[in-house]
Design an enzyme around this catalytic site. Structure first.
Site: not given
Length: 412
Positions: A65, A363
């Protein structure tokens, strides 16, 4: 001279003095422009790291992330160096090359090609993944929508665990305010809100995070929709935020359920959606992120349950199918997004969805890899959701890939 190598996470280069972060309090002393060096970076550090001239970590992967968000913020970042926090000297000047993963002693210029200003308009829809709502207005003109609104960054910037925000009556508002920024920037283009998907080790660092369990491997632990279903009040607050925006007239929203392992999770999430007053598929599009082999091989059950779209997560798919922790440095060489098993599963999902007229969208990191994107176009994917800094490049890649497919069709 190259003094260290790691995994580059983006095309950016930074130069500055090394600033080692040994404890969280050290982040408070950042002035801006330093090359921040630390063992592991977590989501809650992003609000400090965006000021850095570059970031270097011992651990972490290309699809972490922090790597994704820093790339979005155009901060040079090299992860997975193994020993950068020991090898780099405090105060020394280094150059961080986020493209190659090289770290140089002193100042090094890098010559590179610059993208042209020409914009391509392929038939395949080119969406964007967004972690930082404030940049939505910058990328909206070049994207056909948002494939994944990752709201976790907005939560973490408050410094509070979602349970604390819920008790304070602020959780839905934090979510709605962030999604509203994106909805305004993109309207009437479609934007898909992803319900929470955050690992327990990153929540533990927030105020109130001591309620989270200790997990040896959080990426394969309590996360995604499974975690939200154990905390239905949190999930209700997420859906209430979406309902609030719908009541305010936003008609370009969709909701996707992440990391589904079984159709029962998808069904239960939609039942909670109904409890807050949203009718799935009638009031707004609802889909799931297919990231586990179990979801791939039971896709018929999901389709029978009702799906308006499917997004594909190749990073988690590779991790689950190959038994490789995608954050683990020691097994990083075995992590392969393009392993035959992963490609075969992706191909199966795209084919079945196309047969049932369900939109498919990639994605995550794979949507920014030109080679993977070309293969996805050839395989028949409906849309590509890429990183904000890669939109123009991927538009060109997709248009060329489409022309190649058409040419092959004429020559066979």
């Amino acid at each position: 001279m190259i003094i260290l190598k790691g995994i580059g996470t983006g095309p950016y280069v930074g130069v500055g003095h090394v600033k080692k972060i040994k404890k969280d309090e050290d982040l408070l002393t950042l002035k801006g422009g330093e090359i921040v060096v630390l063992s592991t970076a977590s989501r809650d550090m992003v609000s400090y790291l965006h000021r850095a001239g570059g970031v270097v970590t011992d651990y972490g992967g290309l699809t972490s992330h922090v790597a994704i968000v820093l790339r979005e913020m155009k901060v040079p970042c090299v992860v997975g160096t193994g020993n950068g926090s020991k090898k780099l000297k405090e105060g020394s000047i280094v150059t961080v090359d986020g493209r190659t993963g090289n770290i140089y002693h002193g100042f090094m210029e890098r010559e590179g090609k610059h993208d042209t200003s020409e914009v391509y308009y392929p038939a395949t829809s080119i969406k964007v993944n967004l972690n930082v709502p404030e940049i939505a207005w910058k990328v909206a003109p070049w994207a056909d929508g948002v494939g994944s609104i990752r709201i976790e960054n907005s939560i973490i910037r408050t410094g509070k665990h979602p349970h604390i925000l819920l008790k304070e009556g602020k959780l839905s508002k934090v979510i709605a305010d962030s999604v509203r920024l994106i909805a305004d920037a993109f309207h009437p283009k479609p934007i898909w809100f992803r319900t929470f998907d955050i690992a327990t080790d990153e929540l533990k660092r927030l105020e109130g995070g001591n309620i989270e369990p200790d997990e040896a491997n959080p990426l394969l632990g309590l996360r995604g929709i499974h975690k939200d279903l154990q905390n239905p009040e949190i999930l209700k607050a997420e859906f209430e935020a979406i309902l609030k925006l719908m009541d305010d007239g936003y008609d370009n929203l969709g909701v996707k359920i992440p990391l589904v392992r079984d159709v029962s999770e998808y069904r239960e999430a939609k039942n909670i959606m109904r409890q807050v007053g949203i009718k799935p598929h009638l009031d707004l599009p609802v889909g799931a992120s297919i990231e586990t082999p179990s979801a791939v091989f039971t896709l018929d059950e999901f389709i029978s349950e009702g799906m308006d779209f499917v997004t594909l997560g190749m990073s988690d798919m590779a991790m689950c199918s190959m038994a490789v922790d995608r954050r683990g440095v020691k097994v990083a060489k075995h992590f392969n997004l393009t392993h035959k098993s992963v490609l075969k599963m992706i191909e199966m999902v795209i084919e079945k969805c196309n047969q049932n007229k369900i939109e498919t969208c990639i994605c995550g990191h794979a949507g920014s890899d030109p080679a993977i994107v070309r293969w996805l176009v050839e395989t028949g994917i409906s849309s590509i959701s890429t990183n904000p800094d890669q939109i123009l490049k991927i538009r060109k890649v997709v248009e060329i890939a489409e022309k190649t497919v058409i040419h092959r069709g004429f020559t066979h």
